[in-house]
Design a protein around this motif. Structure first.
Motif, short mmCIF file in Angstrom:
data_model
loop_
_atom_site.label_atom_id
_atom_site.label_comp_id
_atom_site.label_asym_id
_atom_site.label_seq_id
_atom_site.Cartn_x
_atom_site.Cartn_y
_atom_site.Cartn_z
N ALA A 58 4.68 -1.57 -6.66
CA ALA A 58 4.25 -1.97 -8.00
C ALA A 58 3.50 -3.29 -7.96
O ALA A 58 2.50 -3.48 -8.68
CB ALA A 58 5.46 -2.07 -8.93
N ALA A 59 3.98 -4.21 -7.13
CA ALA A 59 3.31 -5.51 -7.02
C ALA A 59 1.91 -5.36 -6.45
O ALA A 59 0.94 -5.94 -6.97
CB ALA A 59 4.13 -6.44 -6.14
N LEU A 60 1.76 -4.56 -5.38
CA LEU A 60 0.45 -4.37 -4.78
C LEU A 60 -0.50 -3.67 -5.75
O LEU A 60 -1.69 -4.01 -5.83
CB LEU A 60 0.58 -3.56 -3.49
CG LEU A 60 1.34 -4.24 -2.34
CD1 LEU A 60 1.41 -3.31 -1.13
CD2 LEU A 60 0.69 -5.56 -1.95
N ASN A 61 0.01 -2.68 -6.49
CA ASN A 61 -0.83 -1.99 -7.47
C ASN A 61 -1.31 -2.95 -8.55
O ASN A 61 -2.49 -2.94 -8.94
CB ASN A 61 -0.05 -0.84 -8.11
CG ASN A 61 0.14 0.33 -7.14
OD1 ASN A 61 -0.60 0.47 -6.17
ND2 ASN A 61 1.13 1.17 -7.41
N ALA A 62 -0.39 -3.81 -9.03
CA ALA A 62 -0.76 -4.75 -10.08
C ALA A 62 -1.78 -5.77 -9.60
O ALA A 62 -2.64 -6.21 -10.37
CB ALA A 62 0.49 -5.45 -10.60
N LEU A 63 -1.69 -6.13 -8.32
CA LEU A 63 -2.61 -7.12 -7.76
C LEU A 63 -3.89 -6.49 -7.21
O LEU A 63 -4.78 -7.20 -6.74
CB LEU A 63 -1.91 -7.92 -6.67
CG LEU A 63 -0.73 -8.78 -7.15
CD1 LEU A 63 -0.01 -9.43 -5.97
CD2 LEU A 63 -1.20 -9.85 -8.13
N GLY A 64 -3.95 -5.16 -7.23
CA GLY A 64 -5.16 -4.47 -6.77
C GLY A 64 -5.33 -4.44 -5.27
O GLY A 64 -6.45 -4.31 -4.77
N VAL A 65 -4.21 -4.53 -4.52
CA VAL A 65 -4.25 -4.57 -3.05
C VAL A 65 -4.13 -3.16 -2.49
O VAL A 65 -3.30 -2.36 -2.96
CB VAL A 65 -3.12 -5.47 -2.51
CG1 VAL A 65 -3.11 -5.46 -0.98
CG2 VAL A 65 -3.27 -6.89 -3.04
N SER A 66 -4.91 -2.85 -1.47
CA SER A 66 -4.85 -1.53 -0.85
C SER A 66 -3.60 -1.40 0.02
O SER A 66 -3.16 -2.36 0.64
CB SER A 66 -6.10 -1.27 -0.01
OG SER A 66 -6.15 -2.17 1.08
N TRP A 67 -3.02 -0.19 0.05
CA TRP A 67 -1.87 0.08 0.93
C TRP A 67 -1.73 1.59 1.10
O TRP A 67 -1.89 2.36 0.16
CB TRP A 67 -0.57 -0.50 0.35
CG TRP A 67 -0.19 0.03 -1.01
CD1 TRP A 67 -0.70 -0.35 -2.21
CD2 TRP A 67 0.75 1.07 -1.28
NE1 TRP A 67 -0.14 0.37 -3.24
CE2 TRP A 67 0.77 1.25 -2.69
CE3 TRP A 67 1.58 1.86 -0.50
CZ2 TRP A 67 1.58 2.20 -3.31
CZ3 TRP A 67 2.39 2.80 -1.11
CH2 TRP A 67 2.39 2.95 -2.51
#
Length: 329
Positions: free
Chosen positions: A36-45
């Protein structure tokens, strides 16, 4: 200041929010997982492409132990994104073992707090991090102002630390040395500038005086020498160097330099012209814009009988006898 709180435990998220809001931190957002944090920050994973972030956050507080993607894996994805390379991250951990903390810092953590969360510890570490970030922000602004100021300079500019390692370079220096900023930063200045061979004695002495300033052995110097240029012939340079001190402590030096190839060529042409005039069999007069004699050659003295001292500062009209010779302006 926006703070992102990431923890899979609703109770711990609520506790963090309560402590921070009571301390005056109002702009808080939360996430319940690393994904959720990566999605909110727009980071690829794991195949998810990078995109524009939902929020622009200033600090991240994140739990280490979370189901699915834990805090350390999340942090590694975050640090791989250039947008978040410098984002302050405080890890929240229930394990204070040295090996676990070392792993957190290796992943890119800025600091940590331990569970159960203690209000005093959390606020103290957060304030220290905010103060550090503010100091870093001011330093980055100062560096930007310095870069903006030196970018338009005609001279190359290098700064070294007390180990003679380059820590700053302006665009003109990069151009003169035929190296990028990344290739210059961190390189010993003596190895960067000193040619492998070919220095005349005077040039070698000037180069050594520059090195001694960069070593803190003397305060300042100026001179001319040959500077190394990557994948090209060395070039003649005029330089000045000054040591930097904080109180009595030597901390580095700054060097400015410019290419004087054109000047050297001009001086050589002038020397050649002077030699030709000096050895000419014809009388030569050199006058200034006001038509006053400023020099004559030996042939003029022989042909006219006038000594140099007799005609300097006079008008060529004194040669009323019409003696042979040529005039040059």
């Amino acid at each position: 200041m926006k703070i992102l709180l990431v923890d899979d435990s609703p109770d711990d998220r609520l506790l963090l929010q309560t402590i921070l809001k009571r301390a005056g931190y109002r702009d808080l957002v939360t996430g319940d997982s690393g994904q959720a944090a990566l999605n909110a920050l727009g980071v690829s994973w794991e195949g998810n492409e990078a995109r524009a972030p939902l929020w622009s956050v200033d600090i991240l507080l994140m739990d280490v132990m979370m189901p699915g993607m834990d805090g350390l894996e999340t942090l590694r994805h975050l640090r791989a994104d250039p947008r978040y390379a410098l984002l302050p991250v405080i890890m929240v951990t229930g394990n204070s073992a040295a090996s676990d903390l070392a792993e957190a810092f290796s992943a890119g953590a800025t600091d940590y707090v331990t569970k159960p969360i203690q209000r005093v510890e959390l606020l103290a570490r957060l304030k220290a991090l905010i103060d550090l970030e503010e100091a870093n922000r001011q330093m980055r602004q100062s560096e930007k102002r310095l870069r903006d100021l030196t970018a338009s300079m005609a001279e190359g500019l290098l700064s070294v630390n007390d180990q003679m390692t380059v820590v700053f370079v302006n665009p003109q220096a990069s151009s003169l040395l035929n190296l990028s900023e990344d290739q210059i930063i961190g390189y010993p200045i003596e190895r960067l500038l000193r040619p492998e061979s070919g220095l005349e004695k005077e040039e070698a002495n000037a180069m050594q005086s520059m090195v001694e300033v960069c070593q803190g052995k003397s305060r300042k110097t100026r001179g001319e020498s040959q500077f190394n240029r990557y994948q090209s012939a060395p070039f003649p340079a005029s330089f000045s160097a000054a040591a930097i001190y904080e109180g009595e402590q030597f901390t580095g030096a700054v060097l400015s330099f410019r290419d004087i190839t054109v000047q050297r060529h001009r001086e050589e042409r002038l020397r050649l012209a002077a030699n030709i005039i000096e050895n000419s069999q014809e009388g030569v007069i050199v006058v200034d814009p006001q038509l006053r004699i400023i020099d004559v050659n030996p042939a003029f003295n022989y042909i006219t009988g006038y000594s140099r001292a007799e005609v300097i500062g006079k008008s060529p009209q004194i040669l009323s006898s019409g003696c042979a010779g040529s005039a040059e302006t």
